[in-house]
Scaffold this active site. Structure first.
Site, PDB file in Angstrom:
ATOM      1  N   GLU A 132     101.391  77.499   8.550  1.00  0.00           N
ATOM      2  CA  GLU A 132     102.532  77.608   9.455  1.00  0.00           C
ATOM      3  C   GLU A 132     102.696  79.080   9.848  1.00  0.00           C
ATOM      4  O   GLU A 132     103.224  79.412  10.901  1.00  0.00           O
ATOM      5  CB  GLU A 132     103.776  77.111   8.709  1.00  0.00           C
ATOM      6  N   ARG A 143     108.025  72.102  13.795  1.00  0.00           N
ATOM      7  CA  ARG A 143     107.425  73.449  13.722  1.00  0.00           C
ATOM      8  C   ARG A 143     106.576  73.765  14.960  1.00  0.00           C
ATOM      9  O   ARG A 143     105.594  74.497  14.882  1.00  0.00           O
ATOM     10  CB  ARG A 143     106.555  73.607  12.464  1.00  0.00           C
ATOM     11  N   SER A 176     107.466  78.717   3.733  1.00  0.00           N
ATOM     12  CA  SER A 176     106.358  77.753   3.667  1.00  0.00           C
ATOM     13  C   SER A 176     105.124  78.376   4.309  1.00  0.00           C
ATOM     14  O   SER A 176     105.169  78.766   5.471  1.00  0.00           O
ATOM     15  CB  SER A 176     106.701  76.494   4.452  1.00  0.00           C
TER      16      SER A 176
HETATM   17  N1  EPU Z   1     107.374  68.999  -3.750  1.00  0.00           N
HETATM   18  C1  EPU Z   1     106.580  68.988  -4.875  1.00  0.00           C
HETATM   19  N2  EPU Z   1     106.133  70.178  -5.346  1.00  0.00           N
HETATM   20  C2  EPU Z   1     106.417  71.358  -4.770  1.00  0.00           C
HETATM   21  C3  EPU Z   1     107.209  71.367  -3.605  1.00  0.00           C
HETATM   22  C4  EPU Z   1     107.671  70.159  -3.106  1.00  0.00           C
HETATM   23  O1  EPU Z   1     106.298  67.941  -5.445  1.00  0.00           O
HETATM   24  O2  EPU Z   1     105.983  72.394  -5.280  1.00  0.00           O
HETATM   25  C5  EPU Z   1     107.936  67.720  -3.264  1.00  0.00           C
HETATM   26  C6  EPU Z   1     109.433  67.641  -3.585  1.00  0.00           C
HETATM   27  O3  EPU Z   1     109.676  67.145  -4.834  1.00  0.00           O
HETATM   28  C7  EPU Z   1     109.925  66.710  -2.502  1.00  0.00           C
HETATM   29  C8  EPU Z   1     109.016  67.030  -1.340  1.00  0.00           C
HETATM   30  O4  EPU Z   1     107.851  67.655  -1.862  1.00  0.00           O
HETATM   31  O5  EPU Z   1     109.724  65.374  -2.868  1.00  0.00           O
HETATM   32  C9  EPU Z   1     109.682  67.921  -0.303  1.00  0.00           C
HETATM   33  O6  EPU Z   1     110.059  69.150  -0.894  1.00  0.00           O
HETATM   34  P1  EPU Z   1     111.227  70.072  -0.292  1.00  0.00           P
HETATM   35  O7  EPU Z   1     112.466  69.299  -0.090  1.00  0.00           O
HETATM   36  O8  EPU Z   1     111.295  71.303  -1.130  1.00  0.00           O
HETATM   37  O9  EPU Z   1     110.716  70.423   1.159  1.00  0.00           O
HETATM   38  P2  EPU Z   1     109.300  70.818   1.767  1.00  0.00           P
HETATM   39  O10 EPU Z   1     108.788  69.684   2.586  1.00  0.00           O
HETATM   40  O11 EPU Z   1     108.416  71.331   0.687  1.00  0.00           O
HETATM   41  C10 EPU Z   1     110.325  71.694   3.990  1.00  0.00           C
HETATM   42  C11 EPU Z   1     110.251  72.927   4.855  1.00  0.00           C
HETATM   43  C12 EPU Z   1     111.085  74.049   4.267  1.00  0.00           C
HETATM   44  C13 EPU Z   1     112.530  73.573   4.154  1.00  0.00           C
HETATM   45  C14 EPU Z   1     112.567  72.293   3.286  1.00  0.00           C
HETATM   46  C15 EPU Z   1     113.931  71.676   3.216  1.00  0.00           C
HETATM   47  C16 EPU Z   1     108.085  72.794   5.930  1.00  0.00           C
HETATM   48  C17 EPU Z   1     106.713  73.358   6.052  1.00  0.00           C
HETATM   49  N3  EPU Z   1     108.868  73.345   5.004  1.00  0.00           N
HETATM   50  O12 EPU Z   1     109.725  72.024   2.740  1.00  0.00           O
HETATM   51  O13 EPU Z   1     111.051  75.129   5.175  1.00  0.00           O
HETATM   52  O14 EPU Z   1     113.361  74.566   3.585  1.00  0.00           O
HETATM   53  O15 EPU Z   1     111.674  71.294   3.854  1.00  0.00           O
HETATM   54  O16 EPU Z   1     114.214  71.026   4.400  1.00  0.00           O
HETATM   55  O17 EPU Z   1     108.434  71.874   6.668  1.00  0.00           O
HETATM   56  C18 EPU Z   1     109.947  77.156   5.716  1.00  0.00           C
HETATM   57  O18 EPU Z   1     109.560  76.614   6.747  1.00  0.00           O
HETATM   58  O19 EPU Z   1     109.644  78.352   5.452  1.00  0.00           O
HETATM   59  C19 EPU Z   1     110.711  76.397   4.752  1.00  0.00           C
HETATM   60  C20 EPU Z   1     111.035  76.893   3.554  1.00  0.00           C
END
Ligand code: EPU
Length: 343
Positions: free
Chosen positions: A339, A169, A243
């Site tokens: 972000e 990012r 995010s």
């Molecule tokens: N999780 C939770 N609770 C939540 C959300 C997530 O426990 O409410 C846990 C999930 O269970 C999982 C981990 O956190 O173990 C990661 O969750 P997820 O795969 O949904 O990804 P993220 O890290 O929350 C990032 C990006 C997203 C992208 C996803 C998929 C960032 C800030 N966000 O989210 O990007 O779609 O990975 O690769 O890095 C964006 O930037 O707008 C965005 C949506």
């Protein structure tokens, strides 16, 4: 080349130009789609001593007050093939193109590498800015160079992907070139050979459930779209900017301490031996998932996403974000960083 003159509106509401659907106005507003129009808009800003806000798709900003300057919306269009052979294609894409439409165009033409980035809201110009990433792929790995208008030098410049300093990012456009570069076109190098990236847990699980053992890029794209639709709110229905926070990156020593208290905490390796922790998990664990005030809240299926339930002001969402940051800091000793660009 002579450009058509820009059309400047006064006191323009930005409601339709930001995915949070915040109703703040800009003192002046114009759209630029031709190279000469950027210079014209900037000359106007200079002559009237106006601050400049550059907008792409508006999917990564939170407007917290009226903007007392000129908003320049980048609206250029076009996808040009610069080079093509059996191995790869190099495309020059206008910053004003819609990101997901561009991904679809690539799939239709068998240009591969962007399928994991399907359905990300926003414009092509915003992609290098924050090095958009999802489901195991970051856009920086597909970019060869970026053309931008340098506001200090008052001319267009090219920068190689290496000099863009892409990281999680992050890019030079959020750092050294912040406020001075207006991204105009992006050059992508995409493969002619399908190499689906299915390592991300959610994708692998969904494809297995669908019985697809040898997925084509279109299968991966469909899986990503299904996962995003199941977790993330559609900005056309519920205002949001994806995010709201970055996933924090902490030292392995701090992570070990945290893991003793919360053994179930997910984590990912980050460069330099650091550890990335999902902010969504921390926010959910702190009890905020699905939290709602009168007009804004935390999304019920992804705690990383703040939402506008209809009539929120940017300051309402910012206050909620501050409360979450403070609570996570107190409960886990971790500092969250937005972000989203806060204006
Ligand atoms: N999780 C939770 N609770 C939540 C959300 C997530 O426990 O409410 C846990 C999930 O269970 C999982 C981990 O956190 O173990 C990661 O969750 P997820 O795969 O949904 O990804 P993220 O890290 O929350 C990032 C990006 C997203 C992208 C996803 C998929 C960032 C800030 N966000 O989210 O990007 O779609 O990975 O690769 O890095 C964006 O930037 O707008 C965005 C949506």
């Amino acid at each position: 080349m002579i450009s058509n003159p820009i059309s400047v509106q006064s006191e323009q509401s930005l409601l339709d130009y930001n995915s949070f659907h915040i109703n703040e106005s800009s003192r002046f507003f114009c759209q630029v789609s031709e190279t000469g129009q950027i210079q014209e808009a900037l000359n106007l800003a200079k002559s009237q001593n106006l601050d400049v806000l550059v907008l792409g798709g508006g999917s990564n900003i939170l407007l917290t007050k009226p903007f007392d300057g000129i908003t320049i919306r980048i609206s250029n269009k076009g996808i040009e093939v610069l080079e093509t052979n059996d191995d790869h294609v190099i495309l020059r894409v206008a910053a004003g193109e819609n990101w997901h439409s561009f991904v679809e165009h690539c799939l239709e033409n068998n240009f591969f590498g962007l399928e994991n980035l399907s359905l990300i809201p926003g414009s092509v110009g915003a992609a290098p800015m924050q090095n958009i990433g999802a489901y195991g792929v970051e856009v920086g790995s597909t970019i060869v160079s970026v053309q931008y208008f340098d506001r200090a030098k008052e001319q267009f410049e090219h920068i190689s992907a290496e000099d863009c300093k892409f990281a999680y990012r992050e890019s030079i456009f959020k750092n050294t070139l912040k406020n001075s570069a207006i991204i105009w076109t992006v050059d992508f190098k995409l493969s002619r050979h399908a190499k689906p990236a299915t390592g991300y847990g959610d994708i692998a699980a969904l494809l297995a459930k669908q019985g697809i053992s040898n997925p084509a890029p279109a299968d991966v794209s469909r899986a990503v779209i299904e996962i995003r639709r199941s977790k993330l709110p559609d900005p056309a229905v519920l205002g949001n900017a994806g995010s709201f926070f970055k996933n924090p990156v902490i030292s392995s020593a701090d992570f070990e301490i945290l893991k003793k208290e919360c053994p179930e905490i997910p984590s990912y390796p980050a460069p330099d031996g650091l550890v990335k922790v999902p902010a969504g998990w921390l926010i959910e664990k702190a009890g905020w998932k699905g939290y709602r005030t009168a007009n804004c809240g935390v999304h019920e299926r992804q705690a990383l996403v703040l939402v506008n339930h209809g009539s929120a002001k940017g300051s309402d969402i910012l206050n909620l974000a501050k409360e979450i940051i403070e609570d996570v800091r107190q409960k886990f000793g971790i500092q969250l960083h937005p972000e989203v660009n806060i204006i």
